[in-house]
Motif scaffolding. Structure first.
Motif, PDB file in Angstrom:
ATOM      1  N   TRP A 171      36.080  44.846  42.175  1.00 26.68           N
ATOM      2  CA  TRP A 171      36.957  43.593  41.981  1.00 26.68           C
ATOM      3  C   TRP A 171      36.534  42.630  40.959  1.00 26.68           C
ATOM      4  CZ3 TRP A 171      33.370  38.755  42.311  1.00 26.68           C
ATOM      5  CH2 TRP A 171      33.570  37.781  42.306  1.00 26.68           C
ATOM      6  N   ALA A 172      34.989  42.214  39.947  1.00 23.60           N
ATOM      7  CA  ALA A 172      34.642  42.071  39.139  1.00 23.60           C
ATOM      8  C   ALA A 172      36.163  42.377  37.580  1.00 23.60           C
ATOM      9  CB  ALA A 172      33.736  42.168  38.214  1.00 23.60           C
ATOM     10  N   ASP A 173      35.921  44.107  38.188  1.00 24.69           N
ATOM     11  CA  ASP A 173      36.873  44.777  36.872  1.00 24.69           C
ATOM     12  C   ASP A 173      39.078  44.467  37.284  1.00 24.69           C
ATOM     13  OD1 ASP A 173      36.969  45.819  34.796  1.00 24.69           O
ATOM     14  OD2 ASP A 173      37.380  47.576  35.614  1.00 24.69           O
ATOM     15  N   GLY A 174      38.786  43.619  38.308  1.00 24.74           N
ATOM     16  CA  GLY A 174      40.252  43.706  38.702  1.00 24.74           C
ATOM     17  C   GLY A 174      40.758  44.523  40.015  1.00 24.74           C
ATOM     18  N   HIS A 175      40.139  45.340  39.918  1.00 26.36           N
ATOM     19  CA  HIS A 175      40.321  46.909  40.828  1.00 26.36           C
ATOM     20  C   HIS A 175      40.451  46.315  42.674  1.00 26.36           C
ATOM     21  CE1 HIS A 175      40.900  49.329  37.468  1.00 26.36           C
ATOM     22  NE2 HIS A 175      39.722  48.912  37.203  1.00 26.36           N
ATOM     23  N   PHE A 176      41.113  45.010  42.635  1.00 29.06           N
ATOM     24  CA  PHE A 176      40.999  44.777  44.275  1.00 29.06           C
ATOM     25  C   PHE A 176      42.696  44.332  44.346  1.00 29.06           C
ATOM     26  CE2 PHE A 176      40.483  41.214  41.936  1.00 29.06           C
ATOM     27  CZ  PHE A 176      41.202  39.841  43.033  1.00 29.06           C
ATOM     28  N   THR A 177      42.370  44.206  45.871  1.00 32.40           N
ATOM     29  CA  THR A 177      44.044  43.891  46.111  1.00 32.40           C
ATOM     30  C   THR A 177      43.165  42.317  46.487  1.00 32.40           C
ATOM     31  OG1 THR A 177      43.237  44.717  48.590  1.00 32.40           O
ATOM     32  CG2 THR A 177      44.897  45.671  47.192  1.00 32.40           C
ATOM     33  N   THR A 178      44.838  41.671  47.366  1.00 31.20           N
ATOM     34  CA  THR A 178      44.222  39.953  47.418  1.00 31.20           C
ATOM     35  C   THR A 178      45.193  39.663  48.557  1.00 31.20           C
ATOM     36  OG1 THR A 178      44.453  37.759  46.563  1.00 31.20           O
ATOM     37  CG2 THR A 178      46.633  39.620  45.706  1.00 31.20           C
ATOM     38  N   GLY A 179      45.114  38.533  49.005  1.00 31.74           N
ATOM     39  CA  GLY A 179      45.995  38.177  50.485  1.00 31.74           C
ATOM     40  C   GLY A 179      45.064  36.729  51.240  1.00 31.74           C
ATOM     41  N   PRO A 180      45.837  36.404  52.006  1.00 35.07           N
ATOM     42  CA  PRO A 180      44.686  35.297  52.599  1.00 35.07           C
ATOM     43  C   PRO A 180      44.244  35.385  52.823  1.00 35.07           C
ATOM     44  CG  PRO A 180      47.155  35.982  54.244  1.00 35.07           C
ATOM     45  CD  PRO A 180      47.240  36.955  53.087  1.00 35.07           C
ATOM     46  N   PRO A 181      43.472  34.658  53.287  1.00 33.30           N
ATOM     47  CA  PRO A 181      41.913  34.527  54.369  1.00 33.30           C
ATOM     48  C   PRO A 181      42.153  35.435  55.699  1.00 33.30           C
ATOM     49  CG  PRO A 181      42.042  32.122  53.218  1.00 33.30           C
ATOM     50  CD  PRO A 181      43.422  33.030  53.323  1.00 33.30           C
ATOM     51  N   LYS A 210      41.765  30.203  44.616  1.00 32.48           N
ATOM     52  CA  LYS A 210      42.663  30.073  44.176  1.00 32.48           C
ATOM     53  C   LYS A 210      42.278  31.531  42.580  1.00 32.48           C
ATOM     54  CE  LYS A 210      46.764  28.718  42.538  1.00 32.48           C
ATOM     55  NZ  LYS A 210      47.725  27.219  41.545  1.00 32.48           N
ATOM     56  N   ARG A 211      41.703  31.059  42.208  1.00 33.19           N
ATOM     57  CA  ARG A 211      40.879  31.987  40.396  1.00 33.19           C
ATOM     58  C   ARG A 211      40.565  33.134  41.034  1.00 33.19           C
ATOM     59  NH1 ARG A 211      37.979  28.187  37.025  1.00 33.19           N
ATOM     60  NH2 ARG A 211      38.053  29.737  35.747  1.00 33.19           N
ATOM     61  N   LEU A 212      39.502  32.851  42.762  1.00 40.01           N
ATOM     62  CA  LEU A 212      38.708  34.757  42.730  1.00 40.01           C
ATOM     63  C   LEU A 212      39.741  35.547  42.906  1.00 40.01           C
ATOM     64  CD1 LEU A 212      35.601  33.041  44.151  1.00 40.01           C
ATOM     65  CD2 LEU A 212      35.736  33.670  42.067  1.00 40.01           C
ATOM     66  N   ALA A 213      41.264  35.377  43.656  1.00 38.81           N
ATOM     67  CA  ALA A 213      41.596  36.349  44.131  1.00 38.81           C
ATOM     68  C   ALA A 213      42.352  36.356  43.645  1.00 38.81           C
ATOM     69  CB  ALA A 213      41.701  35.395  46.532  1.00 38.81           C
ATOM     70  N   ASP A 214      42.726  36.263  42.445  1.00 39.73           N
ATOM     71  CA  ASP A 214      43.485  36.654  41.519  1.00 39.73           C
ATOM     72  C   ASP A 214      43.234  37.536  40.773  1.00 39.73           C
ATOM     73  OD1 ASP A 214      45.507  36.633  39.568  1.00 39.73           O
ATOM     74  OD2 ASP A 214      44.898  34.963  38.613  1.00 39.73           O
ATOM     75  N   PRO A 215      44.004  39.065  41.250  1.00 41.73           N
ATOM     76  CA  PRO A 215      43.187  39.991  40.496  1.00 41.73           C
ATOM     77  C   PRO A 215      44.265  40.151  38.886  1.00 41.73           C
ATOM     78  CG  PRO A 215      45.012  40.824  41.554  1.00 41.73           C
ATOM     79  CD  PRO A 215      44.481  39.264  41.509  1.00 41.73           C
ATOM     80  N   GLY A 216      44.332  39.118  38.314  1.00 39.30           N
ATOM     81  CA  GLY A 216      44.963  39.419  36.994  1.00 39.30           C
ATOM     82  C   GLY A 216      43.795  38.416  35.509  1.00 39.30           C
ATOM     83  N   GLU A 217      44.312  38.769  34.619  1.00 40.00           N
ATOM     84  CA  GLU A 217      43.395  38.882  33.385  1.00 40.00           C
ATOM     85  C   GLU A 217      42.551  37.515  33.467  1.00 40.00           C
ATOM     86  OE1 GLU A 217      41.190  40.024  30.130  1.00 40.00           O
ATOM     87  OE2 GLU A 217      43.138  41.447  32.244  1.00 40.00           O
ATOM     88  N   SER A 218      43.472  36.315  33.517  1.00 42.29           N
ATOM     89  CA  SER A 218      42.874  35.244  33.637  1.00 42.29           C
ATOM     90  C   SER A 218      41.152  34.357  34.234  1.00 42.29           C
ATOM     91  CB  SER A 218      43.622  33.883  34.102  1.00 42.29           C
ATOM     92  OG  SER A 218      44.380  33.800  34.845  1.00 42.29           O
TER      93      SER A 218
END
Length: 672
Positions: free
Chosen positions: A370-380, A305-313
Motif C-alpha cells: 500500500w505504501a508503495d502504491g500497489h493497491f486498488t481503491t474504492g468506497p469503504p 481521501k488521501r490514504l485511499a489514493d494510490p497516486g504519487e501525491s
C-alpha cells in the motif's frame, strides 16, 4: 455448480463463548466480521449481571470440488437428524505454570521451577482431581435434547455450561457463570497473576463434532472446537492484531492460504488503520493520537481521501504511516513505534525486542505494498453485517473469521481467550480447524517439569488437542489477569517527564483502560445553550479509568477483589450521537453504568511495579516464607512505602496510584 454433497463441515471452526452470571437467555456471539455490536443494554441484565455469550455452530455441505453447496438445516432438503457432541474441560489447575510463551528465545532463561506443575503439592493419582472434565455429551437436534457439563475440581462442584439446539438444528454452547474459588479453607492468598495455587475457575474448551443424516445417509462432519473465555468488556472494539490475523499469517506462511498480490484499500488496509482509531474508546493514549479529530484520525473523510489514493501525491503520507509500524531489527526495545501494545516478553526490566508487539508479517507486507502504491481503491467496505444474508459460499469464512476477529493476540502474556500455541501450524488439521486428539492417542505424561524440548517437540502439547488443552495455559483464575490488564506500567526509578500512564497497554480491546462515562456522553449528546461547546468538548475528552472500582493501592488485594466483583465493571457499548451537528462522531462508545459506588475517575491510573516486594511474594506463594510477620503483611508494607514515594515524586493523589509486585512483569524473577 455441482450440488451433490459429499462432505460436511462445522463452522465456525473455532467458536467463542464467554462466561456471565446473569440468568437471562445468552446472546449469540458475532457471526460476521462486519456485524455491528448489540444495542446498549444487551450485555447486562437489569440487576447489572453480565449475560453470557453463546457460541453457535452450523453444518455446511460441500461438493467434490470443495465448494459450499448450502447450510444443512434440520427438516430441510432431506436433513432428518443432526447429532452433536461436545466435551468441555478445565485443566488449568493440573497444567504447568505460565510466565512467558515457551516458543520465544527468552524462554530459555526460565528456571525449572518456573516450568513446574501448578499445585505441585498435589501428587500421583490426586492430580486427576485437579481437572474438571464432565465427559463427552451428545444430543440429537430432532428431539431437542440438552446436556449440562457438571464437573468437579478437588471435589468442589464446577459447572462448565451446557449445550442445546435450535429448531433448525444449529448448536448452542453456553459456558460457565464466571465463578472462581479456592478449594482450600481458609483460602490461599492471591499472590500472582497467572499461577495461584488452589484457585480454579469455570472457563473451558473442547471438541465439537456432528453427524448429519441427509437423504437417508449419515455423514460425519469435519469437527470444530469451542473456547469458553472471559467476557469481552468492549464488544464493539477490535485490536490492531487480532487472533484471526495471527492464524491467517500462520496459514499464509505455510502456503495453505493464498497471498494477496495487490491489496485493496477498503478490504485490507482501511480496516487495519481503522482499528487504531477504534482503540480511542478503550485507551486515552490511542484517543489522543488516533481518535476523533486527532493527528492520525484515519477515519476523517479528508484523510481517507488521501490514504485511499494510490497516486504519487499521497505516497509520502502512506510511507510515513507505514514506517511508524514497529520493526524489531530497526527499533529494538523502543516504545515509540506503533502499535503501542505490550509484547510476549514484556518486563519491567526491558531487555527484549519483544517488549512490544509488531503487526503480523502478512499485515506488514500488505501495508508495504500500500505504501508503495500497489493497491486498488474504492468506497469503504460494507461487507455482510448479517451472515445469513451473505452469499452461501462466503458464510463459512465469515463465521470462522468473526469469532477470531474478536479475540486478543497482542501480548501472549498469556492473553485473554487463548495464547501462544495457537500460532503453531501443528495445532491444525486445516486452516483454522484444530487437530483433535483421538481417544486411542492419549497425551503422554510430561512429568512435574515441562522441558522446552517436550513443550516444542514432536507429539508434544503443540500437536493434537484434547478437551481443556487450549485454555489450560491461561491465568488461574482469569480475574487476576483481567485486574492486571493495564497501561503505563513502570518502576519508580523511571518516572519522569517522558512517563505516560496511558501507554503502552495490555489488551485494551478486551479489558479497557480508559473509557467515556455515561454522564460525560450525556453532556456531549445534549445541544448546548448559547452556542458554547466548551463543556461538551471537555466531556468528550474526559476518560475514566475502567478499573477505578478496585479499591486501595495494593495489586494483590485488587486482584482478590476482582474475583468477586468482575461483573460490576462497565461494558463499553455503542451509542448514537443524535445532536446532528457533526461536531462529534456519529457512533460513540460509552461505558455502561458500573455496579460499584462512584469513585475518582483517575483511581488506579498510575501503575507501579515494586520489585522488592517480589522476593516476599514469591516466597509466600511457594509457602517458603519464614518471617515472623506474614508475607502478605510485609508485601503490603512495601507497597505502601512505594505509593508514598510515587505520590511525593509525581504530586498525584494517592488514590490515582496502584502498586505492587506483578510476576508477569518480572518473568525471570529478577535474574536478568
Amino acid at each position: 455448480m455441482d450440488n451433490e454433497i459429499v462432505q460436511v463441515k462445522i463452522h465456525p471452526a473455532i467458536g467463542i463463548a464467554r462466561v456471565g452470571n446473569s440468568a437471562e437467555q445468552p446472546f449469540v456471539g458475532p457471526e460476521s466480521p462486519d456485524q455491528p455490536p448489540l444495542p446498549p443494554g444487551s450485555y447486562k441484565d437489569g440487576s447489572g449481571k453480565i449475560i453470557r455469550q453463546a457460541a453457535r455452530f452450523r453444518v455446511y455441505g460441500y461438493n467434490r470440488a470443495g465448494q459450499v453447496v448450502r447450510e444443512l438445516k434440520l427438516g430441510e432438503e432431506g436433513v432428518t437428524e443432526i447429532k452433536w457432541s461436545v466435551q468441555l474441560a478445565n485443566k488449568k489447575a493440573a497444567w504447568y505454570q505460565f510466565h512467558i510463551p515457551l516458543d520465544i528465545p527468552e524462554a530459555e532463561q526460565l528456571t525449572a521451577d518456573q516450568r513446574r506443575w501448578r499445585n505441585a503439592k498435589v501428587q500421583g493419582a490426586g492430580r486427576k482431581k485437579l481437572v474438571a472434565d464432565p465427559g463427552r455429551k451428545a444430543i440429537r437436534a430432532s428431539t431437542h435434547e440438552t446436556a449440562a457439563f457438571d464437573g468437579k475440581i478437588m471435589d468442589k462442584p464446577v459447572s462448565l455450561g451446557s449445550i442445546s439446539t435450535q429448531n433448525d438444528g444449529r448448536l448452542l454452547v453456553v459456558g460457565g457463570v464466571g465463578k472462581s474459588a479456592s478449594w482450600q479453607t481458609p483460602e490461599k492468598p492471591i499472590f500472582g497473576v497467572a499461577n495461584n495455587d488452589t484457585w480454579y475457575d469455570d472457563v473451558s474448551d473442547g471438541p465439537v463434532t456432528a453427524e448429519v443424516t441427509i437423504g437417508g445417509a449419515t455423514k460425519t462432519a469435519a469437527p470444530a472446537w469451542v473456547v469458553v473465555a472471559p467476557p469481552h468488556y468492549a464488544p464493539g472494539v477490535k485490536t490492531a492484531r487480532t487472533l484471526y490475523d495471527v492464524l491467517h499469517d500462520t496459514f499464509v506462511t505455510e502456503q495453505t492460504l493464498p497471498v494477496e498480490d495487490r491489496p485493496s484499500y477498503p478490504e485490507h488496509i482501511e480496516p487495519l488503520l481503522g482499528r487504531f482509531c477504534d482503540l480511542q474508546w478503550v485507551n486515552r493514549g490511542f484517543a489522543t493520537q488516533f481518535g476523533w479529530k486527532g493527528p492520525h484520525d484515519f477515519r476523517d473523510p479528508e484523510m481517507r481521501k488521501r490514504l485511499a489514493d494510490p497516486g504519487e501525491s499521497s505516497r509520502e503520507l502512506r510511507r510515513q504511516i507505514y514506517v511508524q509500524m514497529r520493526d524489531y531489527a530497526r527499533d529494538g526495545i523502543s516504545p515509540v513505534p506503533w502499535p503501542w501494545l505490550y509484547g510476549d516478553a514484556m518486563s519491567s526490566r526491558p531487555n527484549s525486542v519483544r517488549q512490544h508487539i509488531t503487526l503480523t508479517a502478512e499485515q506488514d507486507r500488505l501495508l508495504a505494498l500500500w505504501a508503495d502504491g500497489h493497491f486498488t481503491t474504492g468506497p469503504p467496505r460494507k461487507g455482510h453485517p448479517d451472515v445469513d444474508k451473505a452469499p452461501v459460499a462466503e458464510q463459512p469464512g465469515l463465521l470462522d473469521r468473526a469469532a477470531l476477529d474478536n479475540c486478543a493476540a497482542e501480548a501472549f502474556h498469556p492473553g485473554c481467550e487463548v495464547t501462544w500455541p495457537m500460532r503453531h501450524k501443528t495445532m491444525y488439521s486445516e486452516p483454522f480447524r484444530i487437530l483433535h486428539r483421538t481417544p486411542d492417542n492419549p497425551e503422554r505424561d510430561y512429568g512435574p517439569v515441562l522441558s522446552l524440548q517436550d513443550a516444542l517437540g514432536k507429539n508434544g502439547p503443540l500437536y493434537a488437542q484434547g478437551p481443556g488443552d487450549l485454555t489450560r495455559w491461561m491465568a488461574a483464575p482469569w480475574q487476576c489477569d483481567t485486574a492486571s490488564c493495564r497501561s503505563g506500567y513502570e518502576v519508580r526509578a523511571n518516572l519522569g517527564p517522558r512517563y505516560s500512564p496511558y501507554l503502552p497497554t495490555f489488551w485494551p480491546a478486551q479489558m479497557p483502560n480508559h473509557v467515556l462515562k455515561k454522564a460525560d456522553f450525556t453532556t456531549v449528546n445534549t445541544t448546548p445553550t448559547g452556542g458554547d461547546d466548551s463543556a461538551r468538548e471537555k466531556a468528550f475528552e474526559n476518560r475514566a479509568v475502567w478499573l477505578r472500582g478496585l479499591t486501595g493501592p495494593d495489586f494483590d488485594k485488587q486482584r482478590r477483589q476482582m474475583i468477586d466483583d468482575w461483573y460490576l465493571f462497565g461494558i463499553v457499548e455503542t451509542h448514537k450521537y443524535t445532536v446532528g451537528d457533526g461536531k462529534f462522531p456519529d457512533d460513540i462508545q460509552v461505558e455502561s453504568e458500573p455496579g460499584y459506588a462512584p469513585v475518582h475517575d483517575l483511581a488506579n491510573l498510575v501503575n507501579i511495579q515494586v520489585p522488592e516486594a517480589g522476593v516476599v511474594e514469591l516466597a509466600g506463594a511457594a509457602d517458603a516464607w519464614t518471617g515472623e510477620v506474614s508475607a502478605e503483611s510485609v508485601a503490603s508494607m512495601l507497597v505502601q512505602q512505594a505509593v508514598q514515594e510515587v505520590k511525593e515524586a509525581t504530586g498525584r493523589d494517592e488514590e490515582t496510584i496502584a502498586a505492587g509486585y506483578l510476576e508477569k512483569l518480572d518473568p525471570f524473577h529478577g535474574s536478568q
